[in-house]
Every structure is written in C-alpha cells, then in structure tokens.
Design a protein around this motif. Structure first.
Motif, short mmCIF file in Angstrom:
data_model
loop_
_atom_site.label_atom_id
_atom_site.label_comp_id
_atom_site.label_asym_id
_atom_site.label_seq_id
_atom_site.Cartn_x
_atom_site.Cartn_y
_atom_site.Cartn_z
N HIS A 20 -69.73 74.57 -10.00
CA HIS A 20 -70.17 73.97 -11.26
C HIS A 20 -71.45 74.64 -11.75
CE1 HIS A 20 -67.84 70.21 -9.85
NE2 HIS A 20 -67.11 70.88 -10.71
N ARG A 41 -69.86 69.20 -14.71
CA ARG A 41 -69.20 68.33 -13.74
C ARG A 41 -68.35 67.26 -14.44
NH1 ARG A 41 -74.00 67.27 -9.25
NH2 ARG A 41 -73.63 69.16 -8.02
N CYS A 44 -65.21 68.87 -15.90
CA CYS A 44 -64.19 69.15 -14.89
C CYS A 44 -63.50 67.87 -14.44
CB CYS A 44 -64.82 69.87 -13.70
SG CYS A 44 -65.36 71.56 -14.07
N SER A 45 -64.29 66.80 -14.30
CA SER A 45 -63.71 65.53 -13.90
C SER A 45 -62.75 64.99 -14.97
CB SER A 45 -64.82 64.52 -13.62
OG SER A 45 -64.28 63.25 -13.31
#
Length: 396
Positions: A20, A41, A44-45
């Motif tokens: 990340h 982050r 991406c989540s």
C-alpha cells in the motif's frame, strides 16, 4: 472517491506485489490527488483487493486465541507472528499485535508490565558460520531436565537443541554439535563456558579444524557464561515460556509433600514426563524465535538461509561412540557414556509397557499438559505426573 480514475493502475500495481505504501508513492509520483497510505488502503478494501492467502480478522483472531492456549501470556506481537508463521499463517505484526490486545487483555497487560531484557554489550559476528554458541540450562535440573542450545552468532538462529535428564558429553555432541554441523556446515569457532559437558564437542571441533572456512581463528573459546552472549540472550525467553510454568507445578507438589524427590520411582517418573513436556514447549519457542523479526537485524531463519560457507561430508563426523573412543584413547581421559536421573525401576519391558498403557489411557496427548500449564492451570500436569507415579509403583 478521488482515486477512481486510477483503478486499473492501482490494480496492476497491487497484483504485481506492491505494498500500500509503494502504491501511494507511485500515485504521488504521477500527480494523483488524495493518495495517502490510508486512502490507498480504503480503496483496496472497497475494491476487494486482497493478498493471496489473506486471513480475515475473524479467522486470525481464532488462530491467535488458539496459539495463546499453546504459548501462554509471554508471546508478544513479534514472537506470536513468528509462531503463527511456523503454522503457515501469514499476518503482519501490526494486525497480530492489535488482535492480541483484543482477544486477551489480561495477558496484554502482563506483557506491558513485564521488564525488557536488554543487552548493552557490543557483539560482532561476520557471517553465518563465524561463531557457534553452545550452552546448557538447568533451571529444572533438580527435577531431571537439562536443555542445551546451539545458536549461530551472526543470524541468532537456534540451529540445534536437546533436552536430557542430566547433561552428558555424548548426547550433547550427537544431538547438538554434530546435528548442527551436519545440517549447516562447519563453524569457524565454537563458544562455550568452562563446563566439562562440552569436552567431546570441542575435541571433534579441533580434530576437524582444517575443514573450517577461516582456519586463522582459534577453533574454540571457553569463556565465562556471561560472555556467551548470543545464547545467554535466549535463555530468559525459554525460562519464561517453558521452564518456569512447569517448575511452579513441580515445586507446588514438593511443598505439599505430594512428591518425594528422594524416592527412586518418583525421580524416574518426574524426569521422564517433565523432559517430554518441556521439550514440547522448547520446540515451540525455538521455532518461534527462528521465525520472529529481530529489530534492526532481521529474521534468524532468513539470515541463516545459506548455511555456513564451509560444508563437510558426514563421513568426517564420527558417531558419538566413535568420537568418545577416540577421545579416551588419545587423551587417556574417561567420559560418562550414559547419565541417568534415578534408576529404571522396571524389571522387564512388559512391566514398563503395562505402566505406560495405564498412563496413556488417562492422558493420550501430553501436549495438552503443556498447553494448560503455560496458561497457569497447573493441575492437569500435576495430576498426570501423580498418575504416572502410581502406575509405575504398581508395575515396578
């Protein structure tokens, strides 16, 4: 989200293995707005970008809780991360630390209150194979348990270990020195204290000294225990995680007159069971130590991956019996070929098997004895020991 236009770019970076932080740096380089580490982050989540073998927080929590039942309160985030990795569970130290705080707060408080063991004395080893430190631990010696470790000075990896009732030259040579050299190669120098139990290992080390990588160094050095730095650093970890919980259980039995350590049958049973149970904890501690990250240095397993620069043929390493005969013939000295804590009380193998069968019916899995003891429940180990003593007295 501000990063939507970079979805394809971020996905390619993520799938190529970028972290990340590295993705955020790449986005900043091309002028993307709002590309902090936390933003990446969250992105991406939200887009379900997860690493292979990703373990969810729920699953990791279950694994950590299970591991705590096996390791007790003293494994913090670094040691626990190392232990989990030996079980095939990969997770970052940060996640492991957070979950450790959540799943068992009393143990977390104990760790925070515990003193740190710091070693301010400078130490230097140039490479894997420069120095091998060997030392014994007799914290459970009064109950017939002695541990011996061999630690590489450069990587801090524990390369061999053994648990025995009484320290013995032949056992230490075969299970520690010979095993370490056979698996990793020749060390330039062996470091030990002045104990007689290392004489056979030092004898063979000197015999094979021409096969070392750097023959300009002395093949071994005997120093005071306080200067055997690498291995002395590890004993407090072993004592906390293995020896002290079992010692509390045994001392409690002695204090309540449930154990008579002057009785031969009792001595025989105590060392037999305690050696086996403590070896379970020692193996867990060794594996976790070798897989944990040492700040500023790295992971012992990784640092020691290449082994020693000088390998030798197994044909050059005599068996323990051969080495002992050579030692006695050449030096005119004698060695204790076998050491015992008490004497075997059984008159036949059949009697021994009957006693063992009675014990195994009640306690088929002795790993549970260690799991419970290290989590401050001493009763199961104590009950098992008394059961073994009763069975031995019945058939001996």
């Amino acid at each position: 989200m501000a990063l939507q236009e970079y979805t394809e770019f971020i996905t390619e970076l993520f799938e190529s293995g970028k972290t990340h932080s590295e993705i955020a740096t790449e986005l900043q380089r091309i002028g993307a707005q709002s590309c902090s580490l936390m933003t990446v982050r969250r992105f991406c989540s939200d887009h379900n970008l997860q690493r292979r073998n990703f373990v969810s927080d729920e699953s990791l929590g279950c694994e950590v809780l299970s591991a705590i039942n096996q390791t007790g309160p003293s494994y913090g985030r670094k040691f626990m991360t190392g232990y989990l990795s030996t079980l095939g569970i990969r997770a970052g130290e940060g996640r492991v630390g957070r979950i450790l705080r959540e799943v068992h707060q009393p143990y977390n408080i104990l760790r925070r209150q515990g003193a740190r063991n710091l070693n301010p004395i400078p130490y230097h080893a140039e490479y894997m194979g420069h120095k091998l430190h060997m030392d014994q631990n007799e914290k459970l010696g009064m109950f017939g348990v002695t541990h011996v470790l061999a630690v590489d000075g450069f990587s801090s990896k524990i390369v061999a270990n053994v648990t025995m009732p009484v320290k013995n030259n032949l056992v230490i040579y075969n299970e520690v020195y010979r095993a370490a050299v056979a698996s990793n190669g020749m060390w330039d120098q062996i470091r030990v204290d002045h104990g007689r139990e290392f004489f056979l290992s030092l004898y063979v080390q000197e015999k094979l000294s021409q096969h070392r990588f750097n023959t300009n160094r002395l093949p071994y050095k005997q120093t005071t225990s306080s200067k055997n730095l690498r291995v002395e650093r590890i004993w407090p970890e072993v004592n906390t995680r293995v020896n002290y919980p079992l010692k509390r259980a045994l001392v409690d039995l002695v204090d309540t007159d449930s154990l008579d350590m002057q009785d031969n049958n009792t001595k025989y049973c105590v060392f037999n069971l305690t050696c086996q149970v403590s070896q379970i904890g020692l193996e867990r501690a060794v594996q976790s130590w070798n897989a944990h990250r040492i700040p500023g240095r790295g992971i012992p397993n990784t640092l020691a991956a290449g082994g020693c620069p000088q390998r030798i043929s197994m044909e050059l390493l005599p068996s323990a019996a051969e080495a002992a005969r050579m030692y006695e013939d050449e030096l005119g000295a004698s060695l204790s070929w076998a050491s015992a804590f008490g004497t075997d009380p059984f008159s036949s193998e059949e009697d021994r098997q009957q006693a063992e069968q009675v014990f195994l019916q009640e306690y088929p899995d002795i790993t549970v004895l260690f799991d419970r003891a290290v989590n401050n429940d001493l009763s199961l180990f104590q009950d098992a020991l008394l059961c073994l003593i009763n069975a031995t007295n019945r058939f001996a």
